[in-house]
Design a protein around this motif. Structure first.
Motif, PDB file in Angstrom:
ATOM      1  N   MET A 105       0.832  -1.206   0.000  1.00  0.00           N
ATOM      2  CA  MET A 105       0.000   0.000   0.000  1.00  0.00           C
ATOM      3  C   MET A 105       0.864   1.253   0.000  1.00  0.00           C
ATOM      4  O   MET A 105       0.553   2.244  -0.669  1.00  0.00           O
ATOM      5  N   ASN A 106       1.961   1.220   0.766  1.00  0.00           N
ATOM      6  CA  ASN A 106       2.853   2.378   0.792  1.00  0.00           C
ATOM      7  C   ASN A 106       3.466   2.629  -0.573  1.00  0.00           C
ATOM      8  O   ASN A 106       3.695   3.769  -0.975  1.00  0.00           O
ATOM      9  N   GLU A 107       3.728   1.536  -1.324  1.00  0.00           N
ATOM     10  CA  GLU A 107       4.349   1.679  -2.624  1.00  0.00           C
ATOM     11  C   GLU A 107       3.359   2.117  -3.693  1.00  0.00           C
ATOM     12  O   GLU A 107       3.726   2.763  -4.670  1.00  0.00           O
ATOM     13  N   ARG A 108       2.051   1.783  -3.499  1.00  0.00           N
ATOM     14  CA  ARG A 108       1.067   2.032  -4.561  1.00  0.00           C
ATOM     15  C   ARG A 108       0.107   3.177  -4.290  1.00  0.00           C
ATOM     16  O   ARG A 108      -0.518   3.681  -5.191  1.00  0.00           O
ATOM     17  N   ALA A 109      -0.114   3.526  -3.012  1.00  0.00           N
ATOM     18  CA  ALA A 109      -1.181   4.468  -2.684  1.00  0.00           C
ATOM     19  C   ALA A 109      -0.991   5.790  -3.404  1.00  0.00           C
ATOM     20  O   ALA A 109       0.114   6.353  -3.439  1.00  0.00           O
ATOM     21  N   PRO A 110      -2.041   6.363  -3.998  1.00  0.00           N
ATOM     22  CA  PRO A 110      -1.924   7.650  -4.700  1.00  0.00           C
ATOM     23  C   PRO A 110      -1.675   8.780  -3.729  1.00  0.00           C
ATOM     24  O   PRO A 110      -2.224   8.793  -2.624  1.00  0.00           O
ATOM     25  N   GLN A 111      -0.846   9.737  -4.144  1.00  0.00           N
ATOM     26  CA  GLN A 111      -0.512  10.873  -3.310  1.00  0.00           C
ATOM     27  C   GLN A 111      -1.320  12.085  -3.755  1.00  0.00           C
ATOM     28  O   GLN A 111      -1.184  12.538  -4.904  1.00  0.00           O
ATOM     29  N   PRO A 112      -2.189  12.636  -2.893  1.00  0.00           N
ATOM     30  CA  PRO A 112      -2.948  13.827  -3.282  1.00  0.00           C
ATOM     31  C   PRO A 112      -2.009  14.983  -3.603  1.00  0.00           C
ATOM     32  O   PRO A 112      -0.957  15.136  -2.994  1.00  0.00           O
ATOM     33  N   GLN A 116       2.257  15.728   1.024  1.00  0.00           N
ATOM     34  CA  GLN A 116       3.344  14.768   1.036  1.00  0.00           C
ATOM     35  C   GLN A 116       3.307  14.000   2.364  1.00  0.00           C
ATOM     36  O   GLN A 116       3.292  14.595   3.429  1.00  0.00           O
ATOM     37  N   PHE A 117       3.247  12.684   2.253  1.00  0.00           N
ATOM     38  CA  PHE A 117       3.356  11.887   3.472  1.00  0.00           C
ATOM     39  C   PHE A 117       4.025  10.571   3.123  1.00  0.00           C
ATOM     40  O   PHE A 117       3.824  10.012   2.051  1.00  0.00           O
ATOM     41  N   GLY A 118       4.843  10.132   3.985  1.00  0.00           N
ATOM     42  CA  GLY A 118       5.521   8.854   3.828  1.00  0.00           C
ATOM     43  C   GLY A 118       5.292   8.025   5.063  1.00  0.00           C
ATOM     44  O   GLY A 118       4.430   8.317   5.889  1.00  0.00           O
ATOM     45  N   LYS A 119       6.094   6.988   5.184  1.00  0.00           N
ATOM     46  CA  LYS A 119       5.923   6.093   6.325  1.00  0.00           C
ATOM     47  C   LYS A 119       6.124   6.838   7.639  1.00  0.00           C
ATOM     48  O   LYS A 119       5.390   6.654   8.592  1.00  0.00           O
ATOM     49  N   THR A 163      -8.020   9.547   8.858  1.00  0.00           N
ATOM     50  CA  THR A 163      -7.014   8.581   8.409  1.00  0.00           C
ATOM     51  C   THR A 163      -7.237   8.202   6.945  1.00  0.00           C
ATOM     52  O   THR A 163      -6.285   7.983   6.201  1.00  0.00           O
ATOM     53  N   LEU A 164      -8.507   8.127   6.540  1.00  0.00           N
ATOM     54  CA  LEU A 164      -8.794   7.831   5.132  1.00  0.00           C
ATOM     55  C   LEU A 164      -8.254   8.924   4.221  1.00  0.00           C
ATOM     56  O   LEU A 164      -7.673   8.653   3.165  1.00  0.00           O
ATOM     57  N   ARG A 165      -8.461  10.170   4.592  1.00  0.00           N
ATOM     58  CA  ARG A 165      -7.951  11.273   3.784  1.00  0.00           C
ATOM     59  C   ARG A 165      -6.427  11.213   3.699  1.00  0.00           C
ATOM     60  O   ARG A 165      -5.838  11.478   2.649  1.00  0.00           O
ATOM     61  N   LEU A 166      -5.809  10.835   4.830  1.00  0.00           N
ATOM     62  CA  LEU A 166      -4.358  10.726   4.846  1.00  0.00           C
ATOM     63  C   LEU A 166      -3.880   9.610   3.921  1.00  0.00           C
ATOM     64  O   LEU A 166      -2.791   9.694   3.342  1.00  0.00           O
ATOM     65  N   GLU A 167      -4.709   8.604   3.757  1.00  0.00           N
ATOM     66  CA  GLU A 167      -4.355   7.486   2.878  1.00  0.00           C
ATOM     67  C   GLU A 167      -4.790   7.706   1.427  1.00  0.00           C
ATOM     68  O   GLU A 167      -4.677   6.798   0.606  1.00  0.00           O
ATOM     69  N   GLY A 168      -5.304   8.900   1.138  1.00  0.00           N
ATOM     70  CA  GLY A 168      -5.584   9.252  -0.231  1.00  0.00           C
ATOM     71  C   GLY A 168      -6.985   8.995  -0.721  1.00  0.00           C
ATOM     72  O   GLY A 168      -7.237   9.010  -1.933  1.00  0.00           O
ATOM     73  N   VAL A 169      -7.939   8.752   0.187  1.00  0.00           N
ATOM     74  CA  VAL A 169      -9.329   8.521  -0.217  1.00  0.00           C
ATOM     75  C   VAL A 169     -10.027   9.878  -0.270  1.00  0.00           C
ATOM     76  O   VAL A 169     -10.340  10.473   0.762  1.00  0.00           O
ATOM     77  N   SER A 170     -10.293  10.357  -1.470  1.00  0.00           N
ATOM     78  CA  SER A 170     -10.787  11.719  -1.643  1.00  0.00           C
ATOM     79  C   SER A 170     -12.214  11.907  -1.145  1.00  0.00           C
ATOM     80  O   SER A 170     -12.589  13.011  -0.734  1.00  0.00           O
ATOM     81  N   ASN A 171     -13.048  10.868  -1.160  1.00  0.00           N
ATOM     82  CA  ASN A 171     -14.453  11.009  -0.761  1.00  0.00           C
ATOM     83  C   ASN A 171     -14.691  10.527   0.664  1.00  0.00           C
ATOM     84  O   ASN A 171     -15.796  10.119   1.020  1.00  0.00           O
ATOM     85  N   ALA A 172     -13.661  10.562   1.501  1.00  0.00           N
ATOM     86  CA  ALA A 172     -13.772  10.027   2.858  1.00  0.00           C
ATOM     87  C   ALA A 172     -14.894  10.686   3.647  1.00  0.00           C
ATOM     88  O   ALA A 172     -15.614  10.029   4.406  1.00  0.00           O
ATOM     89  N   SER A 173     -15.069  11.981   3.484  1.00  0.00           N
ATOM     90  CA  SER A 173     -16.070  12.696   4.280  1.00  0.00           C
ATOM     91  C   SER A 173     -17.497  12.294   3.925  1.00  0.00           C
ATOM     92  O   SER A 173     -18.426  12.530   4.707  1.00  0.00           O
ATOM     93  N   MET A 185     -11.844  -2.936   7.979  1.00  0.00           N
ATOM     94  CA  MET A 185     -11.875  -4.282   8.527  1.00  0.00           C
ATOM     95  C   MET A 185     -10.541  -5.006   8.382  1.00  0.00           C
ATOM     96  O   MET A 185     -10.290  -5.993   9.044  1.00  0.00           O
ATOM     97  N   THR A 186      -9.673  -4.558   7.480  1.00  0.00           N
ATOM     98  CA  THR A 186      -8.401  -5.227   7.271  1.00  0.00           C
ATOM     99  C   THR A 186      -7.393  -4.775   8.325  1.00  0.00           C
ATOM    100  O   THR A 186      -7.454  -3.636   8.812  1.00  0.00           O
ATOM    101  N   PRO A 187      -6.442  -5.654   8.669  1.00  0.00           N
ATOM    102  CA  PRO A 187      -5.436  -5.281   9.680  1.00  0.00           C
ATOM    103  C   PRO A 187      -4.457  -4.219   9.212  1.00  0.00           C
ATOM    104  O   PRO A 187      -3.644  -3.755  10.000  1.00  0.00           O
ATOM    105  N   THR A 188      -4.511  -3.839   7.920  1.00  0.00           N
ATOM    106  CA  THR A 188      -3.507  -2.914   7.391  1.00  0.00           C
ATOM    107  C   THR A 188      -3.902  -1.448   7.515  1.00  0.00           C
ATOM    108  O   THR A 188      -3.086  -0.574   7.232  1.00  0.00           O
ATOM    109  N   SER A 189      -5.114  -1.146   7.912  1.00  0.00           N
ATOM    110  CA  SER A 189      -5.551   0.246   7.900  1.00  0.00           C
ATOM    111  C   SER A 189      -4.915   1.032   9.038  1.00  0.00           C
ATOM    112  O   SER A 189      -4.599   0.515  10.099  1.00  0.00           O
ATOM    113  N   LEU A 190      -4.747   2.306   8.778  1.00  0.00           N
ATOM    114  CA  LEU A 190      -4.157   3.196   9.769  1.00  0.00           C
ATOM    115  C   LEU A 190      -5.058   3.332  10.987  1.00  0.00           C
ATOM    116  O   LEU A 190      -4.590   3.336  12.132  1.00  0.00           O
TER     117      LEU A 190
END
Length: 481
Positions: A105-112, A116-119, A163-173, A185-190
């Motif tokens: 996810m860190n390698e593929r997630a789109p960057q708004p 700028q955010f990294g690990k 956290t969704l917005r930070l992960e690049g989900v534009s419609n989080a709100s 539900m996945t263990p990988t979410s922030l």
């Protein structure tokens, strides 16, 4: 599909996304991935039940370890990662899968644009959010992470959307509560990591602060696995004999006798934060439920220690812990008095080393009493003169001689628990030892994905320990009156 095929399909989903421009998983791919994960968990659960019908506990542990190592090796090989570290440090397959997914996810997630955010930035946000959530539920956090005070005012839903917005989900709100839950539900979410970190902090603080007393006088040990481990009680060496001129030294062997077997057992529970608790912003759940299970875990050890002592079990030599064969119970029970303490101290000091010739001269250090005798014991040991004498000039020879430990578990351990009391030696020679797997005395708390069809968050709690009577010569019982 077999377990291997399910895992292979998960790998294919990730590889397809990677080969298709290094993109993030689509909603359909995420849904299939989660469905495959649910089937994997179901097969593992069934395998564990089947194993329990056919093989004993030790074989099951070995089989599970082989399966864990094999699956971790296969996963790491597919993503060019070194499996050795994760096999050695005890990581679960889910832990490794989580690390792989986070890496992908860190390698593929789109960057708004403009953000700028990294690990490092995600970790900083996670730490700040976890500390903010801990502050919100009333915990005291020393040196809280930067930004924690600003994030403490967010509700669970607001924090999830952030956290969704930070992960690049534009419609989080615009996502509904149920959509937020499915997204996380996945263990990988922030957000899941924030919830888990806060629950863990609450759990560990509550476990450390639990009102227990066993740790004050018992011996702490460690075992490397679940196999029974023999112990031996070394006695004394023979006396040094006079050697005449040109005489020969006589050979001698140290006296020793076989002692108890120590063995670990696993104790655990599982609890869930429901979908309703998330929607209702029930932060009290985080502040109370993990803490209750933490206290229960440590109080369980406390109860087992005192029951093991008070119930007078048969030990390794075929005799009960307390009896005339062991010379560790006074003939006539009484309440705590100077005379009773004198008799009990003498019995302990007169205990013989292996071989039966040398007095051990062990001095008692702890006075274990039920709460019904706590006041009387304190008055006796805390008085500079003998409380039973009318002459104030007669000193109390046991003034401040013992550390008094009172625990309510002694009151309820037996039908006569409210009158029975004990003297024990120091912790190094304690009659009871509490062993932990590899010395880890803190329970493990792990957040995991709930079964298919169940919404919410789930935690497993477990700890491996064993309580063993290791010496009958370092404890004296008074049956009371």
């Amino acid at each position: 599909m077999s377990l291997k095929e399910l895992i292979q399909r998960q790998k294919e989903i990730l590889e397809n996304a990677k080969n298709d421009g290094n993109r993030a998983l689509t909603d359909a791919e995420k849904a299939e991935f989660d469905s495959l994960q649910a089937e994997i968990e179901s097969i593992r659960a069934q395998n564990q039940r089947d194993d329990g019908d056919d093989i004993n506990g030790n074989q099951r542990v070995l089989e599970e370890e082989r399966r864990r190592a094999s699956e971790i090796t296969m996963l790491c090989r597919a993503f060019d990662m070194d499996a050795g570290e994760y096999i050695a440090n005890g990581s679960t397959v889910d832990d490794v899968r989580k690390l792989i997914l986070e890496k992908q996810m860190n390698e593929r997630a789109p960057q708004p644009v403009g953000i700028q955010f990294g690990k490092d930035e995600r970790e900083k946000f996670r730490d700040a959010a976890a500390d903010g959530l801990a502050l919100r539920v009333g915990m005291s956090i020393e040196n809280s992470a930067e930004g924690a005070n600003q994030l403490r005012n967010l509700s669970l839903r607001e924090l999830a959307k952030e956290t969704l917005r930070l992960e690049g989900v534009s419609n989080a709100s615009r996502l509904s509560d149920d959509e937020l839950l499915r997204q996380y539900m996945t263990p990988t979410s922030l957000f899941t990591g924030i919830m888990d970190q806060t629950a863990r902090t609450v759990f560990e603080k509550a476990y450390t602060g639990a009102q227990t007393t066993y740790q004050l006088w018992t011996k702490r040990g460690t075992l490397r696995d679940f196999r029974p481990t023999k112990t031996y009680q070394v006695g004394t060496a023979g006396e040094l004999l006079q050697v005449g001129e040109n005489g020969e030294l006589k050979h001698d062997m140290v006296n020793a006798e076989e002692g108890p077997q120590r063995q670990l057992l696993t104790f655990g529970r599982q609890f869930t934060m429901s979908r309703q608790a998330f929607i209702n912003d029930d932060v009290d759940f985080i502040s109370t439920i993990p803490a209750l299970y933490a206290q229960s875990a440590r109080m369980g050890i406390n109860k087992l220690v005192y029951q093991t002592l008070a119930k007078n079990p048969v030990i390794w030599d075929g005799n009960q812990l307390f009896g005339t064969e062991h010379n560790n119970i006074i003939s006539t029970g009484s309440a705590p008095t100077v005379e009773a303490l004198s008799q009990m101290r003498r019995l302990m000091r007169k205990q013989k080393a292996a071989g039966g010739e040398v007095n051990l001269n062990i001095s008692p250090k702890f006075m274990l009493v039920p709460t019904s005798l706590e006041t009387k014991a304190g008055q006796l040991v805390g008085a500079s003169v003998d409380p039973a004498q009318t002459n104030p000039n007669i000193p109390n020879p046991f003034f401040r001689s013992f550390d008094i430990i009172s625990d309510a578990e002694l009151d309820d351990a037996t039908t006569n628990g409210e009158v029975e009391w004990y003297l024990t030696a120091d912790q190094l020679r304690s009659p009871i030892q509490v062993d932990y797997l590899n010395g880890v005395d803190m329970p493990t708390i792990i957040m995991k994905q709930p079964p298919a069809g169940q919404l919410g968050y789930m935690w497993d709690i477990y700890i491996d320990y064993g309580v063993t009577i290791v010496d009958y010569k370092t404890v004296i019982k008074n049956a009371g009156k």
